[in-house]
Design a protein around this motif. Structure first.
Motif: not given
Length: 331
Positions: A101-117, A128-140
């Motif tokens: 959640l923190s590393i995969g979704i919040c940092l990886g999917y959200h702040r890094f990938l979606s908003h290019k922070s 971090v993207l692998l951690c997001g995938v393992l969250s089960g919340e959808g593909s990047p």
């Protein structure tokens, strides 16, 4: 011989301009205008189709059964986990909750990938993207495109999960929107419109093609390591709690809380959502400054995910981090 009596030399004549077939030119201009108009009409039709594909009125006629069955199974497993309690399994669930959640979704999917922070070195990006995938919340790609659409149409028709549009339903924003089945053409339109620079990247295409495997393999590994307790806690309970932590950002922070900034939507800061989502609950701050890597803008708005970003920045793993404190928030 004087200049006045000198013979005059003939000036060379300019070549005559080619004759223009005026009817043909007018026809060509007319065709160009018609093509431009047709292109605009197609773009508008695609836009309306994309927005409509997230409309809640389609829910009970277009249910995504794989998503519904998976999420139901995770919730059933989360309840069953209380009958298979071991401290080792709970510890693994807590660690994986933070990692996914923190590393995969919040940092990886959200702040890094979606908003290019920020930018990440390639090994860190993959992790971090692998951690997001393992969250089960959808593909990047799906997650980033849907989130960008949410910002584009926040609390307006077309927002995938607003509690203020369609049926004005908090449960729609929290959960039901996930059960809406969408066609491959709608998915492609979503990618073309909202992640055009991402959709052909090899790493993201890899995760897109192998997403289903990453849902199954962790369960197999957890069961092999610790049997039923490890499977139920490390997969089902962990995913269920992470799901709701994320979904509260979609629902609760558009309903309750306080605002530091005036925005065109109903986003709010809600402390308890920030606690369960590693800082994502400072949602009004985020909607006011979406590309900022900081979610918390006041000293008491704690943001554990940004603490990780600061550590990555200090070690050079993250760079070009957009972490400057924005204009002062309202007191």
């Amino acid at each position: 011989m004087s200049a006045a009596l000198a013979p005059k030399t003939a000036r060379p004549r300019k070549p005559a301009a080619p004759l223009v077939d005026q009817p043909a030119a007018r026809a060509e201009n007319g065709d160009a205008k018609l093509q431009a108009a047709a292109k605009r009409e197609r773009a508008e039709a695609d836009r309306e189709r994309l927005f409509d594909s997230f409309n809640s009125r389609h829910l009970w006629s277009r249910i995504s059964w794989p998503v519904l069955i998976w999420i139901t199974a995770m919730h059933v497993g989360a309840v069953a986990a209380f009958f298979f309690v071991t401290w080792e399994a709970i510890a693994v669930a807590v660690a994986l909750h933070w990692l996914t959640l923190s590393i995969g979704i919040c940092l990886g999917y959200h702040r890094f990938l979606s908003h290019k922070s920020m930018k990440l070195r390639t090994p860190a990006e993959f992790f971090v993207l692998l951690c997001g995938v393992l969250s089960g919340e959808g593909s990047p790609l799906t997650w980033a495109a849907t989130h960008r659409l949410h910002h584009h149409r926040s609390d307006q028709p077309g927002d995938p999960h607003s509690p203020h549009t369609d049926h004005d339903d908090g449960w729609w924003a929290h959960l039901y929107w996930l059960f809406l089945d969408r066609s491959p053409r709608d998915q492609e339109l979503l990618y073309e419109k909202y992640v055009p620079e991402l959709k052909d990247r090899p790493m993201l295409r890899f995760f897109e093609k192998t997403y289903g495997l990453w849902m199954v393999l962790p369960g197999v590994a957890l069961y092999a390591v610790g049997g039923m307790p490890m499977l139920l806690w490390g997969l089902c309970a962990r995913m269920t709690y992470a799901y709701h932590s994320t979904w509260f950002v979609n629902s609760a922070t558009h309903l309750w809380g306080y605002r530091n900034y005036e925005t065109r939507d109903e986003s709010k800061n809600l402390w308890w959502v920030a606690v369960v989502s590693y800082g994502e609950g400072w949602h009004n701050n985020h909607h006011a400054h979406p590309s900022n890597a900081r979610a918390g803008h006041k000293w008491y708005e704690l943001d554990p995910t940004f603490w990780v970003i600061k550590a990555l920045k200090a070690t050079g793993i993250a760079y070009d981090v957009k972490d400057k404190i924005p204009a002062p928030a309202q007191p």
